[in-house]
Design an enzyme around this catalytic site. Structure first.
Site, PDB file in Angstrom:
ATOM      1  N   ARG A  27       0.803  -1.388  -0.112  1.00 44.52           N
ATOM      2  CA  ARG A  27      -0.149   0.131   0.043  1.00 44.52           C
ATOM      3  C   ARG A  27       0.678   1.430  -0.108  1.00 44.52           C
ATOM      4  O   ARG A  27       0.520   2.301  -0.316  1.00 44.52           O
ATOM      5  CB  ARG A  27      -0.942  -0.013   1.313  1.00 44.52           C
ATOM      6  CG  ARG A  27      -1.773  -1.128   1.226  1.00 44.52           C
ATOM      7  CD  ARG A  27      -2.798  -1.166   2.738  1.00 44.52           C
ATOM      8  NE  ARG A  27      -3.492   0.114   2.484  1.00 44.52           N
ATOM      9  CZ  ARG A  27      -4.739   0.167   2.138  1.00 44.52           C
ATOM     10  NH1 ARG A  27      -5.352  -0.987   1.639  1.00 44.52           N
ATOM     11  NH2 ARG A  27      -5.528   1.190   1.994  1.00 44.52           N
ATOM     12  N   TRP A  74       3.029   6.031   2.107  1.00 42.13           N
ATOM     13  CA  TRP A  74       3.270   6.480   0.593  1.00 42.13           C
ATOM     14  C   TRP A  74       2.782   8.100   0.981  1.00 42.13           C
ATOM     15  O   TRP A  74       1.730   8.426   0.843  1.00 42.13           O
ATOM     16  CB  TRP A  74       1.758   5.972  -0.364  1.00 42.13           C
ATOM     17  CG  TRP A  74       2.038   6.086  -1.645  1.00 42.13           C
ATOM     18  CD1 TRP A  74       2.858   5.139  -2.477  1.00 42.13           C
ATOM     19  CD2 TRP A  74       1.791   7.279  -2.562  1.00 42.13           C
ATOM     20  NE1 TRP A  74       2.801   5.881  -3.747  1.00 42.13           N
ATOM     21  CE2 TRP A  74       2.342   6.875  -3.919  1.00 42.13           C
ATOM     22  CE3 TRP A  74       0.869   8.338  -2.271  1.00 42.13           C
ATOM     23  CZ2 TRP A  74       2.022   7.914  -4.803  1.00 42.13           C
ATOM     24  CZ3 TRP A  74       1.131   9.382  -3.084  1.00 42.13           C
ATOM     25  CH2 TRP A  74       1.351   9.246  -4.523  1.00 42.13           C
ATOM     26  N   GLY A 101      -4.736   8.679   4.435  1.00 34.58           N
ATOM     27  CA  GLY A 101      -5.641   9.796   3.827  1.00 34.58           C
ATOM     28  C   GLY A 101      -5.223  11.187   3.687  1.00 34.58           C
ATOM     29  O   GLY A 101      -3.833  11.255   3.674  1.00 34.58           O
ATOM     30  N   LYS A 485       1.905  -1.758 -18.027  1.00 34.62           N
ATOM     31  CA  LYS A 485       2.646  -2.754 -17.275  1.00 34.62           C
ATOM     32  C   LYS A 485       4.182  -2.334 -17.557  1.00 34.62           C
ATOM     33  O   LYS A 485       4.960  -2.346 -16.296  1.00 34.62           O
ATOM     34  CB  LYS A 485       2.405  -4.282 -17.584  1.00 34.62           C
ATOM     35  CG  LYS A 485       1.024  -4.551 -17.374  1.00 34.62           C
ATOM     36  CD  LYS A 485       0.958  -5.016 -15.835  1.00 34.62           C
ATOM     37  CE  LYS A 485       0.210  -3.883 -14.825  1.00 34.62           C
ATOM     38  NZ  LYS A 485      -1.070  -3.416 -15.191  1.00 34.62           N
ATOM     39  N   GLU A 488       5.210   0.796 -15.574  1.00 38.69           N
ATOM     40  CA  GLU A 488       5.004   0.918 -14.065  1.00 38.69           C
ATOM     41  C   GLU A 488       6.181   0.017 -13.328  1.00 38.69           C
ATOM     42  O   GLU A 488       6.373   0.558 -12.070  1.00 38.69           O
ATOM     43  CB  GLU A 488       3.558   0.674 -13.629  1.00 38.69           C
ATOM     44  CG  GLU A 488       2.941  -0.662 -13.823  1.00 38.69           C
ATOM     45  CD  GLU A 488       1.587  -0.830 -13.288  1.00 38.69           C
ATOM     46  OE1 GLU A 488       0.688  -1.506 -14.061  1.00 38.69           O
ATOM     47  OE2 GLU A 488       1.344  -0.015 -12.306  1.00 38.69           O
ATOM     48  N   HIS A 504      -1.190   9.177 -37.758  1.00 35.79           N
ATOM     49  CA  HIS A 504      -1.564  10.470 -37.337  1.00 35.79           C
ATOM     50  C   HIS A 504      -0.639  11.181 -36.256  1.00 35.79           C
ATOM     51  O   HIS A 504      -0.868  12.348 -35.491  1.00 35.79           O
ATOM     52  CB  HIS A 504      -3.088  10.835 -36.738  1.00 35.79           C
ATOM     53  CG  HIS A 504      -3.992  10.089 -37.642  1.00 35.79           C
ATOM     54  ND1 HIS A 504      -4.342  10.711 -38.875  1.00 35.79           N
ATOM     55  CD2 HIS A 504      -4.700   8.960 -37.710  1.00 35.79           C
ATOM     56  CE1 HIS A 504      -5.081   9.921 -39.751  1.00 35.79           C
ATOM     57  NE2 HIS A 504      -5.428   8.781 -39.106  1.00 35.79           N
ATOM     58  N   LYS A 603      -0.462   0.104  -4.355  1.00 38.67           N
ATOM     59  CA  LYS A 603      -1.532  -0.998  -4.918  1.00 38.67           C
ATOM     60  C   LYS A 603      -2.860  -0.276  -4.930  1.00 38.67           C
ATOM     61  O   LYS A 603      -3.672  -0.452  -5.893  1.00 38.67           O
ATOM     62  CB  LYS A 603      -1.598  -2.058  -3.836  1.00 38.67           C
ATOM     63  CG  LYS A 603      -2.387  -3.242  -4.508  1.00 38.67           C
ATOM     64  CD  LYS A 603      -2.032  -3.808  -5.892  1.00 38.67           C
ATOM     65  CE  LYS A 603      -3.182  -4.699  -6.382  1.00 38.67           C
ATOM     66  NZ  LYS A 603      -2.786  -4.989  -7.950  1.00 38.67           N
TER      67      LYS A 603
END
Ligand code: AGP
Length: 608
Positions: A27, A74, A101, A485, A488, A504, A603
């Site tokens: 996380r 994080w 949060g 994938k 990241e 284009h 995650k």
């Protein structure tokens, strides 16, 4: 999107908190810390970097105590340093807070508290909570936490301990997931179930506005007005093996290889082969409600958004319903157009992605019926949706989503079948698709057998700086997913593009150094993709083609060919994505990247 853990009981808290943090590290993993009530007060340890560093430090200088809180971060406000790591304390270091949060009015609160004489030590929004609680009136910690939170605007899943109330942990939730784990004379707090599964299967998911008080003897939940609330006790269905590496070097490779089982889990009990229909009782959609649907809006982020793009093809083709696929983060701020007959589908592996949750809430407020396509049981999107489909793909720990993508596409195919048959999709077509869905787990295993070939390819291209992924129709989202994938986890710049759009603009990028990955199953647009391959080849581009068996007519055009088994064109993304997941994985391993904990990512993105 951090991970918080708490414990109060009879056992030593430190090892329990550390193991909980290790389980939640996906996380957020830029810094970590603990605060433990050691019988004399609070002892706080925190550092920049991984949970393992904290574990090593506590092994050197252990902290004794049977209650405490912990955090893996994080960073959102304040750089990922030891000083900004959680827990955060008040001026007297007698109150410690861990928080997941964002406190949106932190600056204003901080200014007021500083004017009131509080001294701040960090750049974080969270430290404001510790000083607010210090400032708040009340005889108990829970009273002071409630009073402090009445001034807060923002999201939080938080846990608090105080030096003068040993053996008590106070927990609050607004917008960020928090659950309580129920044990014998011990209780746990966690951002998700993986942190408590080792100790208990019985959990209580807190709702927004809830405040809980845990002591070794008991726990209770109150609402914002201090009225005791009874919350359901849920039982976690999966076991520890599901969240262990099981002999694999990385969770990402384990989860790529688990795709046959994941898809079996999504199909289990839902395919009616004879009738050519899907049984989806969790949708809570009556035939009347079903016939009242005139359009579908899919809201999602990241890989789930790519699954939504495949879902558009499935639902438009099978149910003849117009489908709009929206980036949830954009959709939530667009004007709210209430169009009767709108069915909104929120796709989210974690069920906690803030933008997707808010987009779903906005659609609901505009009168739309909302469904959740979710993997994590008991998550907020699942609990707030009117109905939904659980993926049953098993826990997905690797930050890069893989098996959930396959299961999301299969769930969307089931939804297409469910909506399509009552809308005139012929029995034969329904039976055909149901039969093809049932074959998918076996075909995925065949696609996984490409791994040795993909590993060789990765060895050849691991040092490239840019990649272009191209696909048409249902393969365009696969091109986007393949590029995501690679970006990241290997940090190589990659772009996914509709193959025909290449002319284009992006065609200007094509030269001998630009590998171009074509997602080219043999379907209705295959011949068009061949022309796009010609255009790339004519400019010296290197072509890697993911295609289906039997399509050899691109001969010398292609430098490398990865053949997956053929299936129904609408379902080909489940197979063509597999070699792209493996390519990104092996490129990242060869480049020495931390595959399961890619830099700057987490995650589940529970903040805006
Ligand atoms: C995908 O590999 C990423 N982890 C990310 O894009 C993810 O898909 C996105 O954050 C959405 O997450 P969700 O499905 O849990 O809502």
């Amino acid at each position: 999107m951090c991970g918080i853990v708490g414990y109060v009981g009879r056992r030593q808290a430190a090892p329990i908190l550390l193991e909980g943090l290790r389980r939640l590290e996906y996380r957020g993993y830029d810094s970590a810390g603990v605060a433990i009530q050691n019988g004399r007060g609070l002892e706080v340890r925190k550092l920049a970097g991984r949970v393992q560093g904290l574990r090593d430090e506590l092994a050197q200088a252990p902290i004794a105590g049977t209650s405490g809180i912990a955090h893996t971060r994080w960073a959102t406000h304040g750089a990922p340093t030891a000083r900004n790591a959680h827990p955060h304390v008040d001026c007297t270091e007698a109150i410690a807070v861990v928080h997941n949060g964002i406190i949106e009015n932190a600056d204003a609160l901080r200014a007021a508290l500083e004017r009131g004489g509080h001294r701040f030590r960090t750049e974080t929004d969270t430290e404001t909570l510790a000083h607010l609680i210090e400032e708040a009136a009340g005889t108990t910690l829970e009273e002071r936490v409630a009073a402090a939170l009445s001034h807060v605007v923002g999201t939080y899943g938080m846990a608090v301990v105080a030096a003068n109330e040993p053996g008590k942990v106070v927990v609050a939730r607004q917008g960020s997931p928090v659950l309580l784990g129920l044990g014998e004379n011990e209780f746990f707090v966690a951002s998700d179930a993986s942190a408590v599964l080792e100790h208990t299967r019985s959990v209580v998911y807190l709702d927004d506005g809830d405040l809980a008080v845990l002591t070794p003897e008991s726990y209770h939940v109150m609402d914002a007005n201090a009225h005791v609330q009874l919350r359901d006790v849920s039982d976690i269905a999966w076991d520890l093996d599901a969240i262990d590496l099981g002999g694999y070097p990385h969770f990402m490779l384990k989860e790529i290889c688990e795709q046959p089982e994941a898809v079996k889990g999504t199909l289990r009990g839902r395919l009616m082969l004879e009738e050519g229909v899907a049984r989806l009782d969790g949708l809570n959609l009556t035939p009347e409600a079903c016939s009242g649907i005139s359009r579908v809006v899919i809201v999602a982020c990241g890989t789930s958004w790519h699954a939504g793009l495949v879902g558009r093809h499935l639902i438009e083709e099978l149910a003849r319903l117009p489908v709009a696929v929206e980036y949830a983060s954009e959709y939530r701020y667009r004007p709210r157009l209430t169009i009767p007959g709108t069915l909104t589908v929120a796709i989210s592996q974690s069920g906690e992605t803030a933008d997707t949750l808010e987009a779903m809430r906005a659609a609901k407020a505009a009168g739309s019926r909302v469904l959740g396509l979710v993997n994590v049981v008991g998550s907020t999107i699942a609990r707030e949706a009117d109905g939904g489909i659980y993926l049953h793909a098993g826990p997905e720990i690797g930050v890069a989503s893989t098996k959930a993508f396959a299961s999301q596409i299969v769930a969307l195919a089931l939804l297409g079948l469910f909506l399509g048959r009552p809308r005139g999709l012929p029995l034969a077509a329904g039976q055909e698709l149901a039969c093809r869905l049932a074959q998918l787990p076996r075909l995925i295993s065949l696609a996984l057998a490409l791994e040795p070939q993909v590993r060789e390819l990765a060895r050849e291209y691991a040092e490239r700086r840019n990649f272009l992924y191209l696909g048409r129709g249902v393969s365009f989202p696969v091109a986007l997913e393949g590029a995501l994938k690679l970006k990241e986890i290997s940090y190589i710049h990659a772009e996914g593009y509709p193959a025909a759009e290449m002319k284009h603009g992006p065609i200007a990028l094509i030269d001998a150094d630009m590998p171009v990955v074509f997602v080219a199953p043999r379907d209705a647009v295959y011949s068009k993709v061949l022309s796009n391959m010609q255009e790339v080849k004519a400019r010296g581009g290197r072509i890697i083609a993911v295609t289906t068996e039997g399509s050899a007519d691109h001969g010398a055009l292609v430098d490398h060919r990865l053949c997956v088994p053929a299936t129904a064109p609408l379902l080909s993304p489940v197979l063509t994505t597999v070699p792209l997941q493996l390519l990104a994985y092996h490129m990242a391993v060869l480049r020495g990247c931390d595959v399961d904990r890619p830099r700057n990512l987490a995650k589940s993105v529970t903040v805006e």
